[in-house]
Design a protein around this motif. Structure first.
Motif, short mmCIF file in Angstrom:
data_model
loop_
_atom_site.label_atom_id
_atom_site.label_comp_id
_atom_site.label_asym_id
_atom_site.label_seq_id
_atom_site.Cartn_x
_atom_site.Cartn_y
_atom_site.Cartn_z
N VAL A 266 36.44 -23.86 -15.69
CA VAL A 266 37.20 -23.83 -16.95
C VAL A 266 38.04 -22.56 -17.09
CG1 VAL A 266 37.00 -23.88 -19.48
CG2 VAL A 266 35.52 -25.34 -18.07
N LYS A 267 37.53 -21.45 -16.52
CA LYS A 267 38.23 -20.16 -16.57
C LYS A 267 38.54 -19.71 -18.01
CE LYS A 267 40.47 -20.76 -12.05
NZ LYS A 267 39.83 -22.05 -11.70
N PRO A 268 37.54 -19.69 -18.89
CA PRO A 268 37.82 -19.31 -20.28
C PRO A 268 37.99 -17.80 -20.44
CG PRO A 268 35.48 -19.62 -19.98
CD PRO A 268 36.12 -20.00 -18.66
N ASP A 269 38.65 -17.42 -21.53
CA ASP A 269 38.70 -16.01 -21.91
C ASP A 269 37.46 -15.64 -22.72
OD1 ASP A 269 41.65 -15.19 -21.20
OD2 ASP A 269 41.80 -17.14 -22.20
N ASN A 270 37.01 -16.61 -23.54
CA ASN A 270 35.87 -16.40 -24.41
C ASN A 270 34.93 -17.60 -24.30
OD1 ASN A 270 36.78 -13.93 -26.08
ND2 ASN A 270 38.52 -15.31 -26.29
N ALA A 271 33.62 -17.34 -24.36
CA ALA A 271 32.64 -18.42 -24.33
C ALA A 271 31.63 -18.20 -25.46
CB ALA A 271 31.92 -18.47 -22.98
N TYR A 272 31.15 -19.30 -26.03
CA TYR A 272 30.35 -19.25 -27.25
C TYR A 272 29.03 -19.97 -27.07
CZ TYR A 272 34.82 -17.73 -29.07
OH TYR A 272 35.99 -17.04 -29.28
N PHE A 273 27.95 -19.30 -27.49
CA PHE A 273 26.61 -19.85 -27.36
C PHE A 273 25.82 -19.54 -28.63
CE2 PHE A 273 28.20 -19.06 -23.16
CZ PHE A 273 27.81 -20.16 -22.43
N GLY A 274 24.96 -20.47 -29.02
CA GLY A 274 24.18 -20.29 -30.23
C GLY A 274 23.01 -19.33 -30.02
N GLU A 275 22.68 -18.58 -31.06
CA GLU A 275 21.57 -17.64 -30.98
C GLU A 275 20.21 -18.32 -31.06
OE1 GLU A 275 22.08 -14.45 -33.76
OE2 GLU A 275 23.54 -13.44 -32.47
N LYS A 276 20.18 -19.64 -31.34
CA LYS A 276 18.89 -20.33 -31.33
C LYS A 276 18.23 -20.18 -29.95
CE LYS A 276 18.48 -24.83 -31.03
NZ LYS A 276 17.52 -24.97 -29.88
N ASP A 277 19.03 -20.30 -28.91
CA ASP A 277 18.55 -20.06 -27.55
C ASP A 277 18.90 -18.62 -27.17
OD1 ASP A 277 17.63 -22.82 -26.75
OD2 ASP A 277 19.70 -23.27 -27.29
N PHE A 278 18.23 -17.68 -27.84
CA PHE A 278 18.59 -16.27 -27.72
C PHE A 278 18.37 -15.76 -26.29
CE2 PHE A 278 18.16 -11.68 -28.18
CZ PHE A 278 19.20 -11.38 -29.05
N GLN A 279 17.28 -16.19 -25.66
CA GLN A 279 17.03 -15.75 -24.29
C GLN A 279 18.11 -16.28 -23.36
OE1 GLN A 279 13.21 -16.89 -22.67
NE2 GLN A 279 13.32 -15.35 -21.05
N GLN A 280 18.51 -17.52 -23.55
CA GLN A 280 19.58 -18.09 -22.74
C GLN A 280 20.87 -17.30 -22.93
OE1 GLN A 280 20.47 -22.51 -22.24
NE2 GLN A 280 22.02 -21.95 -23.75
N LEU A 281 21.18 -16.92 -24.17
CA LEU A 281 22.36 -16.12 -24.45
C LEU A 281 22.30 -14.80 -23.69
CD1 LEU A 281 24.93 -15.38 -26.09
CD2 LEU A 281 23.40 -14.69 -27.96
N ALA A 282 21.15 -14.15 -23.71
CA ALA A 282 20.98 -12.88 -22.99
C ALA A 282 21.15 -13.08 -21.48
CB ALA A 282 19.61 -12.28 -23.30
N ILE A 283 20.60 -14.17 -20.97
CA ILE A 283 20.70 -14.49 -19.54
C ILE A 283 22.17 -14.68 -19.14
CG2 ILE A 283 20.28 -16.38 -17.89
CD1 ILE A 283 17.76 -14.82 -18.18
N ILE A 284 22.91 -15.42 -19.96
CA ILE A 284 24.32 -15.70 -19.64
C ILE A 284 25.15 -14.42 -19.71
CG2 ILE A 284 26.39 -16.89 -20.47
CD1 ILE A 284 24.41 -19.21 -21.27
N LYS A 285 24.87 -13.57 -20.67
CA LYS A 285 25.56 -12.28 -20.73
C LYS A 285 25.28 -11.48 -19.46
CE LYS A 285 25.79 -11.55 -25.75
NZ LYS A 285 25.28 -10.73 -26.89
N LYS A 286 24.03 -11.46 -19.02
CA LYS A 286 23.66 -10.71 -17.82
C LYS A 286 24.31 -11.31 -16.58
CE LYS A 286 21.22 -7.76 -17.71
NZ LYS A 286 21.46 -6.28 -17.72
#
Length: 282
Positions: free
Chosen positions: A141-161
């Motif tokens: 997709v090559k996005p500039d920005n990607a959005y994830f819900g904080e309900k899956d907070f660990q997943q969000l942290a994993i994706i950031k890492k």
């Protein structure tokens, strides 16, 4: 709204948008869409020229084959929801071979230990599956920005890492948990509960609110005892785990340090449906 059903169609679409200098916002999903997903696209709409969704039930992040089989799928319904919302310009609905051209298996990742906490303890390999599919979607997709819900907070942290370690130039945004009127965090799994049980499950959110009230005035062992007592009294519910962790490392803590930020995490089985929730403690 464009419906892109294979990798080649997506690539042609992305190339045209890039030629026009469009800034792209992206939020991947596994379908069974609800207002929580739409809140991601609302956030993306405000910051991008173009908003893209994806719908793909990723087989490599399910530890339980039965759970994969039961995962709700209704692509036509999801497309209609996206079209009606007016928030999304295109939805990518790949086939398995578009994501896994050879074999549907995950790649190994090192998330600096984030993958070994909480969900990682009971779901080995789960976050390798998450990392694999999200990295591939990002590269397509090559996005500039990607959005994830904080309900899956660990997943969000994993994706950031993962984004940081793979040197992907994508800004990762966490979006506040979208809740039903009774406080229950919206989830695709909620569809498997009766209306009465969804109402009963508000106790999960109510408990987190109490934990936030107790924060810094009650010891963590005492908080954990109180939470356990609450769910011992709930018929048909079983608490899988409750913990308070450092928001940065996700490591469980038994003591509050003033210079750190903490979050409470909880997982509860309700009539065989696994519900997760969390809350920042302040």
């Amino acid at each position: 709204m464009e419906v892109l059903r294979n990798k080649k169609t997506l690539q042609d679409f992305i190339e045209r948008q890039r030629e026009m200098g469009k800034k792209i916002g992206f939020a991947p999903t596994m379908g069974a869409l609800h207002n929580g997903h739409l809140s991601l696209y609302e956030a993306a709409r405000a910051e991008n020229d173009l908003v893209i969704s994806s719908i793909f039930v990723n087989p490599t992040q399910f530890n339980n084959a039965e759970d994969l089989k039961k995962y709700p799928r209704d692509t036509n319904r999801d497309i209609k929801i996206l079209e009606t919302s007016g928030l999304v310009d295109a939805v990518y609905i790949p086939e398995v071979q578009d994501i896994y051209p050879e074999k549907a298996e995950s790649q190994p990742y090192d998330f600096d230990g984030l993958e070994n906490e909480m969900e990682g303890k009971s779901r080995p390999g789960h976050f390798d599956g998450v990392g694999t599919v999200v990295e591939e979607l990002f590269r397509q997709v090559k996005p500039d920005n990607a959005y994830f819900g904080e309900k899956d907070f660990q997943q969000l942290a994993i994706i950031k890492k993962m984004t940081e370690k793979k040197h992907l130039h994508i800004n990762i945004h966490g979006v506040d948990i979208y809740r039903a009127e009774n406080g229950l965090a919206l989830s695709s799994r909620n569809q498997r509960l009766s209306e009465n049980r969804r109402e009963d499950s508000k106790v999960i959110y109510e408990t987190l609110v109490k934990v936030n009230d107790w924060f810094r005035t009650v010891s963590i062992p005492e908080i954990k005892e109180r939470v356990q007592d609450i769910f011992d009294d709930q018929a048909g519910m079983q608490m899988e785990y409750f913990m308070i962790a450092d928001e940065k490392t996700l490591k469980e803590t038994d003591f509050f340090y003033k210079d750190k930020s903490y979050r409470a995490f909880i997982v509860v089985m309700v009539d065989g449906v696994r519900l997760i929730d969390n809350m920042h403690l302040d």
